[in-house]
Scaffold this motif. Structure first.
Motif, PDB file in Angstrom:
ATOM      1  N   TRP A 198      25.931 -29.198  36.996  1.00 47.66           N
ATOM      2  CA  TRP A 198      26.288 -27.717  36.596  1.00 47.66           C
ATOM      3  C   TRP A 198      27.166 -27.212  37.503  1.00 47.66           C
ATOM      4  N   VAL A 199      26.905 -27.534  38.641  1.00 48.05           N
ATOM      5  CA  VAL A 199      27.859 -26.965  39.656  1.00 48.05           C
ATOM      6  C   VAL A 199      29.270 -27.650  39.570  1.00 48.05           C
ATOM      7  N   PHE A 200      29.254 -28.815  39.319  1.00 50.23           N
ATOM      8  CA  PHE A 200      30.669 -29.398  38.797  1.00 50.23           C
ATOM      9  C   PHE A 200      31.404 -28.507  37.573  1.00 50.23           C
ATOM     10  N   ILE A 201      30.558 -28.454  36.642  1.00 52.66           N
ATOM     11  CA  ILE A 201      31.008 -27.837  35.391  1.00 52.66           C
ATOM     12  C   ILE A 201      31.457 -26.274  35.708  1.00 52.66           C
ATOM     13  N   ALA A 202      30.800 -25.680  36.551  1.00 59.91           N
ATOM     14  CA  ALA A 202      30.967 -24.256  37.200  1.00 59.91           C
ATOM     15  C   ALA A 202      32.456 -24.220  37.793  1.00 59.91           C
ATOM     16  N   GLY A 203      32.501 -25.426  38.763  1.00 59.80           N
ATOM     17  CA  GLY A 203      33.812 -25.459  39.336  1.00 59.80           C
ATOM     18  C   GLY A 203      35.116 -25.859  38.306  1.00 59.80           C
ATOM     19  N   ALA A 204      34.918 -26.513  37.479  1.00 64.01           N
ATOM     20  CA  ALA A 204      35.778 -26.793  36.451  1.00 64.01           C
ATOM     21  C   ALA A 204      36.296 -25.491  35.528  1.00 64.01           C
ATOM     22  N   LEU A 205      35.333 -24.822  35.236  1.00 64.04           N
ATOM     23  CA  LEU A 205      35.624 -23.520  34.507  1.00 64.04           C
ATOM     24  C   LEU A 205      36.422 -22.554  35.444  1.00 64.04           C
ATOM     25  N   VAL A 206      35.997 -22.402  36.816  1.00 60.47           N
ATOM     26  CA  VAL A 206      36.463 -21.603  37.713  1.00 60.47           C
ATOM     27  C   VAL A 206      38.140 -22.228  37.761  1.00 60.47           C
TER      28      VAL A 206
ATOM     29  N   SER B 218      30.501 -33.872  42.593  1.00 59.49           N
ATOM     30  CA  SER B 218      30.950 -34.958  41.863  1.00 59.49           C
ATOM     31  C   SER B 218      30.475 -36.076  42.475  1.00 59.49           C
ATOM     32  N   LYS B 219      30.425 -36.476  43.724  1.00 56.86           N
ATOM     33  CA  LYS B 219      29.989 -37.753  44.377  1.00 56.86           C
ATOM     34  C   LYS B 219      28.561 -37.767  44.352  1.00 56.86           C
ATOM     35  N   ASP B 220      27.851 -36.530  44.350  1.00 52.67           N
ATOM     36  CA  ASP B 220      26.271 -36.921  44.236  1.00 52.67           C
ATOM     37  C   ASP B 220      26.027 -37.115  42.746  1.00 52.67           C
ATOM     38  N   VAL B 221      26.588 -36.615  41.804  1.00 49.03           N
ATOM     39  CA  VAL B 221      26.400 -37.037  40.437  1.00 49.03           C
ATOM     40  C   VAL B 221      26.835 -38.542  40.312  1.00 49.03           C
ATOM     41  N   GLN B 222      27.979 -38.698  40.844  1.00 48.07           N
ATOM     42  CA  GLN B 222      28.163 -40.363  40.706  1.00 48.07           C
ATOM     43  C   GLN B 222      27.182 -41.207  41.248  1.00 48.07           C
ATOM     44  N   GLY B 223      26.529 -40.772  42.399  1.00 47.30           N
ATOM     45  CA  GLY B 223      25.742 -41.728  43.250  1.00 47.30           C
ATOM     46  C   GLY B 223      24.452 -41.649  42.409  1.00 47.30           C
TER      47      GLY B 223
ATOM     48  N   ILE C 262      26.657 -35.565  30.474  1.00 47.45           N
ATOM     49  CA  ILE C 262      25.954 -36.561  31.594  1.00 47.45           C
ATOM     50  C   ILE C 262      24.491 -36.418  31.727  1.00 47.45           C
ATOM     51  N   ARG C 263      23.770 -37.533  31.852  1.00 47.38           N
ATOM     52  CA  ARG C 263      22.394 -37.268  31.765  1.00 47.38           C
ATOM     53  C   ARG C 263      21.956 -37.684  33.314  1.00 47.38           C
ATOM     54  N   GLU C 264      21.997 -36.715  34.054  1.00 41.49           N
ATOM     55  CA  GLU C 264      21.827 -36.995  35.505  1.00 41.49           C
ATOM     56  C   GLU C 264      20.094 -36.572  35.817  1.00 41.49           C
ATOM     57  N   PRO C 265      19.632 -37.689  36.444  1.00 40.33           N
ATOM     58  CA  PRO C 265      18.086 -37.585  36.980  1.00 40.33           C
ATOM     59  C   PRO C 265      18.125 -36.616  38.107  1.00 40.33           C
TER      60      PRO C 265
ATOM     61  N   VAL D 294      30.347 -42.073  49.275  1.00 40.28           N
ATOM     62  CA  VAL D 294      29.052 -42.256  47.990  1.00 40.28           C
ATOM     63  C   VAL D 294      28.062 -43.268  48.529  1.00 40.28           C
ATOM     64  N   ASP D 295      28.790 -44.390  48.801  1.00 37.95           N
ATOM     65  CA  ASP D 295      27.833 -45.512  49.130  1.00 37.95           C
ATOM     66  C   ASP D 295      27.043 -45.458  50.500  1.00 37.95           C
ATOM     67  N   MET D 296      27.374 -44.713  51.498  1.00 37.82           N
ATOM     68  CA  MET D 296      26.693 -44.793  52.893  1.00 37.82           C
ATOM     69  C   MET D 296      25.465 -43.703  52.810  1.00 37.82           C
ATOM     70  N   ALA D 297      25.387 -42.955  51.908  1.00 38.44           N
ATOM     71  CA  ALA D 297      24.217 -42.094  52.042  1.00 38.44           C
ATOM     72  C   ALA D 297      23.172 -41.956  50.636  1.00 38.44           C
ATOM     73  N   GLN D 298      22.164 -41.183  50.575  1.00 38.28           N
ATOM     74  CA  GLN D 298      21.547 -41.065  49.291  1.00 38.28           C
ATOM     75  C   GLN D 298      21.109 -39.805  49.289  1.00 38.28           C
ATOM     76  N   GLY D 299      21.015 -39.255  47.890  1.00 40.04           N
ATOM     77  CA  GLY D 299      20.360 -38.101  47.682  1.00 40.04           C
ATOM     78  C   GLY D 299      20.866 -36.846  48.272  1.00 40.04           C
TER      79      GLY D 299
END
Length: 446
Positions: free
Chosen positions: A101-109, A151-156, A220-223, A381-386
């Protein structure tokens, strides 16, 4: 196997071992999430081409009669404006359970900001038009900032290691196709004399692209988190820890050596993003004309994205740190050779191979920048978690915003002496980055 699974398996070489580590109740979402990320990233990259601060907006300024001095602020506002606020915005992002939802807000801006630019293209002129467009670009950069953090958090969260670089690569390839098509259309319609009315339609297309990005991301179905949903107290505590943004940024860079090393290497790799405009300027000074015209610039960058996206995506999943180093090394070598050859008397407008030198050099450096960009995105994205990934992305981008202003200022000062000195300075940075990048730990899993 469903159609979605088959299509995802065709586009992405899947990592069975990494997918087996994903909780069983989430494995069926990998393919649909992956395809949505490919589509959203491709639309986003296409939108970036439409609102490019290095090509489209300067042409718009010229068409509207905006004073040339104002053109110089476009790239710094676009780049630094999307990076510097990230450390400040991280506490707010950490409070959001679903980062999409943060990404979506950014896209709308961004869609709204581009709509303002399109309106000015149709109705404005002169200094007032330029000031409004610059203000809209600052808002656009803020929207891009939100997208970059999330975006990178969603992808991760939604795609396992070994497949993330390929998603970036396929999306870049698709955007390259769009850019080439767009560039050819512009050349056919207006060539180098494209008018403000035509740029209005181009920017209107950008509005549609950013709205489409937001629509794709909704599905996108994000946990909530990679292991479990964070409690409210944990989220608030995390946000509180990052309240004093610059202090926390400095502390993280001081205490976290692997992260500090990554930011250092990323800073040295700025050569691939800052050198292409200088190559164009060097070609103009030599009398070359092969890269003139808005369509020509878009075609060149699109072709680099088309080739590099697919080529470097799998490479990034195998070893993103090697991709960054190789991209920087090749780009530095190309710049040094170009500067050397450009100094020869035979390189002039009367020499066809002289013109080709700058065309090939511009394309090669832009191609390597595609590899460096995919590599460093995959690495972080690969070097970190959560939530740590969110903080890493925000802090590294904020730091890069400051570093970009410094390096950009130094290279601009050197360019006052001669364009070649600015290019050689950037090449030296890149070669240093090759050495530093080789010392990074390998976090990929391809």
């Amino acid at each position: 196997m469903s159609v979605t699974e088959r299509l995802y398996s065709v586009l992405i070489r899947r990592n069975a071992e990494a997918e087996d580590e994903v909780p069983a109740n989430r494995r069926h979402t990998i393919a649909p999430n992956g395809l949505r990320l490919v589509l959203a990233n491709a639309l986003q990259s296409s939108g970036d081409q439409v609102v490019n601060a290095s090509t489209v907006l300067p042409w718009l300024f010229a068409a509207l009669g905006v004073p040339p001095a104002l053109t110089g602020v476009l790239v710094p506002i676009r780049e630094a404006g999307s990076m510097l606020p990230q450390a400040f915005l991280t506490p707010l992002v950490l409070r959001v359970r679903y980062r999409k939802w943060v990404f979506i807000a950014g896209a709308l801006v961004q869609a709204g900001a581009v709509a303002v630019m399109a309106g000015i293209a149709a109705l404005g002129e002169g200094l007032a038009a330029g000031l409004i467009i610059v203000s809209a670009l600052a808002i656009f950069a803020l929207g891009r900032c939100l997208c970059s953090i999330s975006s990178k958090d969603v992808q991760g969260r939604t795609v396992p290691k070994g497949e993330r670089g390929q998603i970036n690569g396929v999306a870049t390839t698709a955007a390259g196709l769009v850019a080439i098509t767009l560039g050819l259309v512009i050349r056919l319609l207006g060539g180098s004399d494209i008018a403000a009315e035509q740029l209005f339609w181009l920017l209107a297309l950008g509005v549609v692209l950013w709205l489409a990005v937001a629509a794709v991301y909704v599905g996108i179905r994000e946990p909530v988190n990679e292991q479990s949903a964070p409690s409210k107290s944990t989220t608030n505590e995390s946000a509180s820890e990052h309240k004093n943004s610059f202090v926390r940024m400095a502390a993280l860079l001081r205490q976290d050596k692997p992260f500090r090393d990554f930011v250092t290497v990323r800073s040295l790799l700025l050569l691939s993003s800052l050198s292409p405009p200088f190559i164009v300027t060097l070609s103009v000074h030599a009398g070359a004309s092969s890269l003139t015209g808005l369509g020509g610039f878009i075609i060149a960058s699109g072709l680099a994205a088309l080739i590099g996206g697919r080529l470097f995506g799998r490479f990034a999943d195998r070893s993103s740190k090697k991709l960054m180093s190789i991209g920087a090394g090749v780009a530095s070598a190309v710049i040094i050779v170009t500067v050397g050859l450009a100094a020869l008397p035979a390189v002039s407008a009367d020499s066809w191979w002289g013109n080709m030198l700058f065309v090939v050099s511009y394309f090669a450096v832009t191609l390597m920048h595609t590899g460096v960009r995919i590599g460093r995105k995959t690495y972080v994205v690969d070097m970190a978690q959560g939530d740590q990934r969110t903080v890493y992305v925000a802090v590294s981008n904020s730091a890069m915003g400051l570093i970009l202003l410094v390096v950009g200022g130094l290279s601009s000062l050197l360019a006052l002496l001669h364009i070649a000195w600015a290019l050689l300075f950037l090449a030296a940075m890149g070669l240093t980055g090759v050495v530093a990048g080789g010392r990074l730990p390998d976090v990929s899993r391809g």
